[in-house]
Design a protein around this motif. Structure first.
Motif, mmCIF file in Angstrom:
data_model
loop_
_atom_site.group_PDB
_atom_site.id
_atom_site.type_symbol
_atom_site.label_atom_id
_atom_site.label_comp_id
_atom_site.label_asym_id
_atom_site.label_seq_id
_atom_site.Cartn_x
_atom_site.Cartn_y
_atom_site.Cartn_z
ATOM 1 N N ALA A 49 11.220 28.645 40.865
ATOM 2 C CA ALA A 49 11.694 29.380 39.692
ATOM 3 C C ALA A 49 10.982 28.966 38.408
ATOM 4 O O ALA A 49 11.178 29.591 37.367
ATOM 5 N N LEU A 50 10.148 27.920 38.473
ATOM 6 C CA LEU A 50 9.395 27.467 37.306
ATOM 7 C C LEU A 50 7.986 28.058 37.301
ATOM 8 O O LEU A 50 7.072 27.493 36.717
ATOM 9 N N GLY A 51 7.828 29.182 37.973
ATOM 10 C CA GLY A 51 6.518 29.801 38.064
ATOM 11 C C GLY A 51 5.562 29.055 38.968
ATOM 12 O O GLY A 51 4.359 29.312 38.949
ATOM 13 N N GLY A 52 6.092 28.122 39.770
ATOM 14 C CA GLY A 52 5.248 27.306 40.635
ATOM 15 C C GLY A 52 4.723 26.054 39.965
ATOM 16 O O GLY A 52 3.982 25.281 40.570
ATOM 17 N N ARG A 331 16.581 28.439 34.868
ATOM 18 C CA ARG A 331 15.126 28.301 34.920
ATOM 19 C C ARG A 331 14.429 29.631 34.699
ATOM 20 O O ARG A 331 14.958 30.690 35.031
ATOM 21 N N ALA A 332 13.210 29.550 34.178
ATOM 22 C CA ALA A 332 12.354 30.728 34.022
ATOM 23 C C ALA A 332 10.917 30.269 34.130
ATOM 24 O O ALA A 332 10.584 29.116 33.802
ATOM 25 N N GLY A 333 10.040 31.172 34.616
ATOM 26 C CA GLY A 333 8.651 30.781 34.783
ATOM 27 C C GLY A 333 7.712 31.964 34.773
ATOM 28 O O GLY A 333 8.121 33.136 34.846
ATOM 29 N N PHE A 334 6.435 31.658 34.657
ATOM 30 C CA PHE A 334 5.375 32.672 34.647
ATOM 31 C C PHE A 334 4.124 32.059 35.256
ATOM 32 O O PHE A 334 3.852 30.859 35.084
ATOM 33 N N ASN A 335 3.356 32.877 35.997
ATOM 34 C CA ASN A 335 2.066 32.404 36.485
ATOM 35 C C ASN A 335 1.063 33.546 36.518
ATOM 36 O O ASN A 335 1.430 34.708 36.691
ATOM 37 N N GLY A 356 15.674 31.759 37.720
ATOM 38 C CA GLY A 356 16.415 31.110 38.795
ATOM 39 C C GLY A 356 17.548 30.241 38.300
ATOM 40 O O GLY A 356 17.713 30.012 37.088
ATOM 41 N N LEU A 357 18.336 29.768 39.270
ATOM 42 C CA LEU A 357 19.467 28.897 39.004
ATOM 43 C C LEU A 357 19.441 27.714 39.965
ATOM 44 O O LEU A 357 19.044 27.853 41.129
ATOM 45 N N GLY A 358 19.882 26.561 39.466
ATOM 46 C CA GLY A 358 20.134 25.409 40.316
ATOM 47 C C GLY A 358 21.631 25.130 40.301
ATOM 48 O O GLY A 358 22.159 24.593 39.320
ATOM 49 N N LEU A 359 22.323 25.518 41.388
ATOM 50 C CA LEU A 359 23.785 25.424 41.438
ATOM 51 C C LEU A 359 24.203 24.137 42.151
ATOM 52 O O LEU A 359 23.887 23.953 43.333
ATOM 53 N N PRO A 360 24.904 23.226 41.459
ATOM 54 C CA PRO A 360 25.348 21.986 42.111
ATOM 55 C C PRO A 360 26.322 22.292 43.257
ATOM 56 O O PRO A 360 27.189 23.159 43.129
ATOM 57 N N VAL A 361 26.166 21.596 44.366
ATOM 58 C CA VAL A 361 27.081 21.760 45.501
ATOM 59 C C VAL A 361 27.780 20.457 45.858
ATOM 60 O O VAL A 361 28.612 20.429 46.755
ATOM 61 N N SER A 362 27.440 19.360 45.178
ATOM 62 C CA SER A 362 28.133 18.091 45.410
ATOM 63 C C SER A 362 27.859 17.166 44.238
ATOM 64 O O SER A 362 26.939 17.386 43.459
ATOM 65 N N ARG A 363 28.625 16.107 44.131
ATOM 66 C CA ARG A 363 28.436 15.134 43.062
ATOM 67 C C ARG A 363 27.198 14.262 43.292
ATOM 68 O O ARG A 363 26.721 13.602 42.375
ATOM 69 N N LYS A 367 21.810 20.629 45.479
ATOM 70 C CA LYS A 367 21.813 21.892 44.753
ATOM 71 C C LYS A 367 21.427 23.050 45.663
ATOM 72 O O LYS A 367 20.698 22.875 46.644
ATOM 73 N N LEU A 368 21.944 24.209 45.306
ATOM 74 C CA LEU A 368 21.500 25.466 45.891
ATOM 75 C C LEU A 368 20.590 26.121 44.863
ATOM 76 O O LEU A 368 21.043 26.541 43.803
ATOM 77 N N ASN A 369 19.288 26.183 45.160
ATOM 78 C CA ASN A 369 18.306 26.719 44.226
ATOM 79 C C ASN A 369 18.009 28.172 44.561
ATOM 80 O O ASN A 369 17.558 28.489 45.662
ATOM 81 N N LEU A 370 18.261 29.062 43.597
ATOM 82 C CA LEU A 370 18.023 30.496 43.766
ATOM 83 C C LEU A 370 16.899 30.937 42.836
ATOM 84 O O LEU A 370 16.793 30.451 41.703
ATOM 85 N N MET A 371 16.062 31.876 43.300
ATOM 86 C CA MET A 371 14.950 32.379 42.496
ATOM 87 C C MET A 371 14.719 33.848 42.777
ATOM 88 O O MET A 371 14.777 34.295 43.920
#
Length: 409
Positions: A49-52, A331-335, A356-363, A367-371
């Motif tokens: 999600a950071l554009g690579g 997150r956001a990105g460009f390439n 994209g998003l980085g969703l915490p799933v535990s302490r 994370k669940l990373n979506l893009m």
């Protein structure tokens, strides 16, 4: 071993089997007809999600496979697992014609663990390139005649990469890393020919294997600024071809032949990380691949040096906050990529934007990373095809703390 750890290991085994079985994963891109196919641009964790971008990103809370030196920042007693899945929708345009294709597949399987207080190792399995195209109605002249025959060609397959990475932390600011990659896989092409009512089918299977070495560096200039660099040495993938020729009213002919090795170029990359407080981080990368030094070409294309520019922004409202949404990463990105192919005098360049998003799933930091990204490849000129590509990726980036004695039995 807890039930969560057992589930993680079982899922990794299942996912590994699925990825290894996907030698027929399609790219759905007509540009995959060249060489060993379209390079895979998806990697581990948050960098999609950071554009690579992420050559200067440390592996202090998740696995970064862009630079082996990042492993020098991995905390002791932590284990990282990263399992990626992607789906893509291609909209192809050429002149007045258009079509749509789609594909879905695992994008990576990875794990990392510390060796000492200052070093760690990771193992990453991912596709290096994918082949997938379907060309119909090709008309060719019959030598010595004014007649023509038609051909339909389909192809699929992939070349996979198994990476072993090691990173070490020197003086708390300097991290160095090395990587070794083993490439393996196959591509399959079937050509159906109809010659004046006579059928001739040719099946070709190309198998590739080879090794490659690389290295990386990261240095923290200040607490807020880090730089990084990577290098991957040139190598050649050994290729062998099996062919089966089938024709009407005759037995099939099988033969194995050696074909020209496919050369991978010298690759160099440079990256920076700028942190603004605890909430913002900006990444910028530049990489260059010296394809022209491989001297590979055909009657249809030549390989040219490839330049890539990538940038990304990561924002966390309040890291360590009490509320869930304070710890979500936005997150956001460009390439932009100049491409490595020149066809009929035109370069096949591309660009993409991503969020994209980085969703915490535990302490623990999992994370669940979506893009989601939208990109364009090629152009409508000189007979080329323009691809509009919508991509979705999902990465389970798991962070487990192992070998800790429980306080209570």
């Amino acid at each position: 071993m807890t039930m969560n750890k057992c589930f993680t290991i079982a899922f990794l085994i299942l996912a590994t089997s699925s990825l290894l079985a996907q030698t027929n994963a399609l790219s759905n891109s007509p540009y995959s007809v060249f060489g060993i196919g379209i390079p895979n641009t998806f990697t581990t964790g948050k960098t999609n999600a950071l554009g690579g971008a992420g050559i200067a990103l440390k592996s202090d809370n998740s696995l970064n496979n862009l630079n082996p030196a990042s492993l020098g920042a991995m905390p002791l007693k932590h284990f990282y697992f990263d399992i990626g899945y992607k789906t893509q929708l291609y909209s192809l345009s050429q002149g007045a014609g258009s079509s749509k294709q789609s594909n879905s597949t695992f994008s990576n399987l990875a794990m990392a663990f510390p060796v000492t207080k200052k070093s760690a190792v990771s193992v990453v399995l991912s596709p290096y390139s994918n082949v997938g195209y379907d060309i119909t109605g090709i008309s060719r002249s019959i030598e010595g005649s004014t007649s023509f025959y038609t051909s339909d060609v389909t192809a699929n397959g992939s070349v996979n990469s198994l990476d072993l990475n090691y990173g070490y932390n020197f003086f708390d600011r300097l991290r160095l890393g090395v990587t070794g990659s083993y490439f393996f896989g196959k591509t399959e092409q079937t050509e159906y020919n109809s010659i004046v009512g006579y059928a001739l089918d040719i099946q070709r299977e190309n198998r590739y294997n080879g090794f490659r070495l690389g290295a990386g560096l990261q240095y923290d200039v200040t607490e807020s600024i880090s730089i990084g660099s990577t290098v991957k040495l040139p190598t050649a993938l050994e290729a062998t071809q099996n062919s089966i020729i089938t024709q009407d009213y005759d037995d099939a002919i099988t033969e194995e032949t050696s074909v020209k090795d496919f050369e991978l170029p010298l690759e160099m990359g440079f990256g920076t990380e700028f942190k603004f407080g605890k909430s913002y981080a900006v990444y910028a990368d530049y990489s260059r691949k010296l394809w022209s030094q491989t001297e590979q070409e055909s009657s249809l294309n030549t390989y040219k040096d490839q330049d890539s520019f990538k940038a990304g922004l990561n924002f966390t409202p309040r890291p360590g906050g009490l509320y869930y949404w304070q710890n979500v990463e936005y997150r956001a990105g460009f390439n932009y990529d100049t491409g490595y192919l020149n066809i009929a005098g035109s370069d096949v360049s591309s660009y993409a934007v991503s969020v994209g998003l980085g969703l915490p799933v535990s302490r623990s930091g999992s994370k669940l990373n979506l893009m989601y990204s939208y990109g364009r490849n090629g152009e409508i000129a000189n007979g080329l095809i323009r691809e509009n590509i919508h991509s979705l990726s999902l990465n389970f980036s798991l962070d487990g703390i192992w070998f800790m004695k429980p306080k209570y039995n």
